[in-house]
Write an enzyme that holds these catalytic residues in place. Structure first.
Site, PDB file in Angstrom:
ATOM      1  N   SER A 275       0.803  -1.222   0.000  1.00 22.75           N
ATOM      2  CA  SER A 275       0.000   0.000   0.000  1.00 22.75           C
ATOM      3  C   SER A 275       0.836   1.273   0.000  1.00 22.75           C
ATOM      4  O   SER A 275       0.368   2.317  -0.457  1.00 22.75           O
ATOM      5  CB  SER A 275      -0.938   0.007   1.210  1.00 22.75           C
ATOM      6  OG  SER A 275      -0.218  -0.216   2.410  1.00 22.75           O
TER       7      SER A 275
ATOM      8  N   HIS B  97      -0.574   6.120   6.425  1.00 24.04           N
ATOM      9  CA  HIS B  97      -0.025   5.869   5.096  1.00 24.04           C
ATOM     10  C   HIS B  97       0.388   7.196   4.471  1.00 24.04           C
ATOM     11  O   HIS B  97      -0.095   8.254   4.875  1.00 24.04           O
ATOM     12  CB  HIS B  97      -1.072   5.194   4.196  1.00 24.04           C
ATOM     13  CG  HIS B  97      -1.150   3.711   4.382  1.00 24.04           C
ATOM     14  ND1 HIS B  97      -1.693   3.137   5.512  1.00 24.04           N
ATOM     15  CD2 HIS B  97      -0.750   2.684   3.593  1.00 24.04           C
ATOM     16  CE1 HIS B  97      -1.624   1.823   5.415  1.00 24.04           C
ATOM     17  NE2 HIS B  97      -1.055   1.515   4.263  1.00 24.04           N
TER      18      HIS B  97
END
Length: 290
Positions: free
Chosen positions: A43, A270
Site C-alpha cells: 500500500s 499511510h
C-alpha cells in the site's frame, strides 16, 4: 467497467486516466521514454488512500497519483503498475486475490526499471504493532511504555526470523524474472517522531515511552529491507534522513504520513499525496533520473 463496453470507450478511459496522472504529478515527461518500468509492492507503493483511485482494480486500493505514476510522468517511462494494498512478500509469487496475478508476472526480460516497497505487512508488523501500542496508549492515558513492556522484542524477532528471509526470496524472484532490470527497493518513511510529542496523542494515541519503541520497530524493518536489497543486488532507497520531520505528528502540509486519527486520508498511517511525490522525487534522485 462492464466486459461488453465498447473498445473505444475503454481506450478513452485509459487516456483520461493517463492524462490525469500526468497533470497531478506536475511535469512534462523527458529523456526516459524508452524505459520499461514495472512497479511492485504494498500500500505504500500503491498510494492507498490517495485520490484518485485506479478504477481498473479497486481491490488493490491503488492510486493513479502514487509514486510510480509520479516517476513515470516525470520521466516518460512506460509504466506497468501492479502495486496492491495489503501485499506481502508472498504475493510477489502467489495470487493475492482471485483474478490478481502474482506481482512478478508483470516482469520480463525487457523490464528496465523496477521499484517496490514491501515487508511491512509480513507478520502483520505494522498493523499489529500500531494496534497493540495504540490500545495500550489509550488504556495507560499515554503514560509509560506499556506496549514495549508487554511485547518486548517480539516484533523485531519476527522481522529477523520471517520477514528478512522472505524479502530475500521475493527479491530473488524479481531478479529471476527481470535479470537486466535496475531494482530500487524503497524503505518506509518515518511514521512517528524520534521522541513523543504530547500534542500528537490525540492523533496518534501512543504512550510516551512507546513512541521511540514503535520507531525502533520501523527502523529494524528498514534495516532488514536494506540488508536484503544489498544481498540481492538491488538499490536501497533510504528515507531515514529525508523523511525526518515529516512524520504523522507533523501538521498538514508538512507531514508525509497521515495520523491514525483526524487525518486527511481515507487510509490512516499511510503516505498522503505529498508523501507520494516526495518518495518519487527522492527515488529519482537516488537513481539519477532527475
Amino acid at each position: 467497467m462492464p466486459k461488453h463496453a465498447p473498445r473505444n470507450v475503454m481506450a478513452t478511459s485509459c487516456a483520461l486516466v493517463s492524462a490525469l496522472a500526468l497533470s497531478l504529478t506536475g511535469g512534462a515527461a523527458h529523456a526516459s521514454a524508452s524505459l520499461d518500468y514495472v512497479a511492485l509492492g504494498d500500500s505504500y507503493s500503491a498510494g492507498s488512500g490517495v485520490l484518485p483511485v485506479d478504477p481498473t482494480n479497486l481491490l488493490c486500493l491503488r492510486s493513479i497519483a502514487n509514486y510510480p505514476h509520479v516517476i513515470a510522468a516525470r520521466t516518460g517511462a512506460r509504466l506497468k503498475d501492479v502495486t496492491c494494498g495489503a501485499a506481502r512478500t508472498k504475493d510477489f509469487t502467489t495470487s493475492q486475490y482471485p483474478g490478481v496475478a502474482p506481482q512478478v508476472n508483470a516482469l520480463g526480460a525487457d523490464t528496465d526499471l523496477v521499484t517496490l516497497t514491501i515487508g511491512g505487512n509480513d507478520n502483520g508488523t505494522f498493523i499489529n504493532a500500531l494496534a497493540a501500542c495504540g490500545t495500550a496508549g489509550v488504556l495507560s492515558g499515554g503514560k509509560g511504555s506499556p506496549c514495549k513492556d508487554a511485547h518486548g522484542t517480539s516484533f523485531t524477532d519476527q522481522i529477523d526470523a520471517n520477514t528478512y528471509p522472505a524479502l530475500k526470496s521475493a527479491l530473488r524472484a524479481v531478479r529471476a524474472k527481470a535479470p537486466d532490470a535496475r531494482v530500487a527497493v524503497l524503505g518506509y518513511p518515518w511514521i512517528t517522531p524520534a521522541e513523543a510529542d504530547p500534542s500528537c496523542f490525540v492523533k496518534l494515541p501512543v504512550a510516551t515511552g512507546d513512541v521511540p519503541y514503535l520507531r525502533g520497530i520501523q527502523a529494524h524493518l528498514n534495516a532488514a529491507v536494506e540488508r536484503a536489497s544489498e544481498e540481492t543486488g538491488a538499490t536501497y532507497v533510504d528515507f531515514s534522513r529525508v523523511s525526518e520531520g515529516h512524520d504523522a505528528c507533523e501538521p498538514g502540509g508538512a507531514r508525509w504520513i497521515e495520523p491514525l486519527l483526524f487525518g486527511g486520508s481515507l487510509v490512516p498511517v499511510h503516505p498522503n499525496a505529498l508523501g507520494q511525490r516526495r518518495m518519487a522525487e527522492h527515488t529519482m534522485s537516488v537513481l539519477g533520473l532527475s
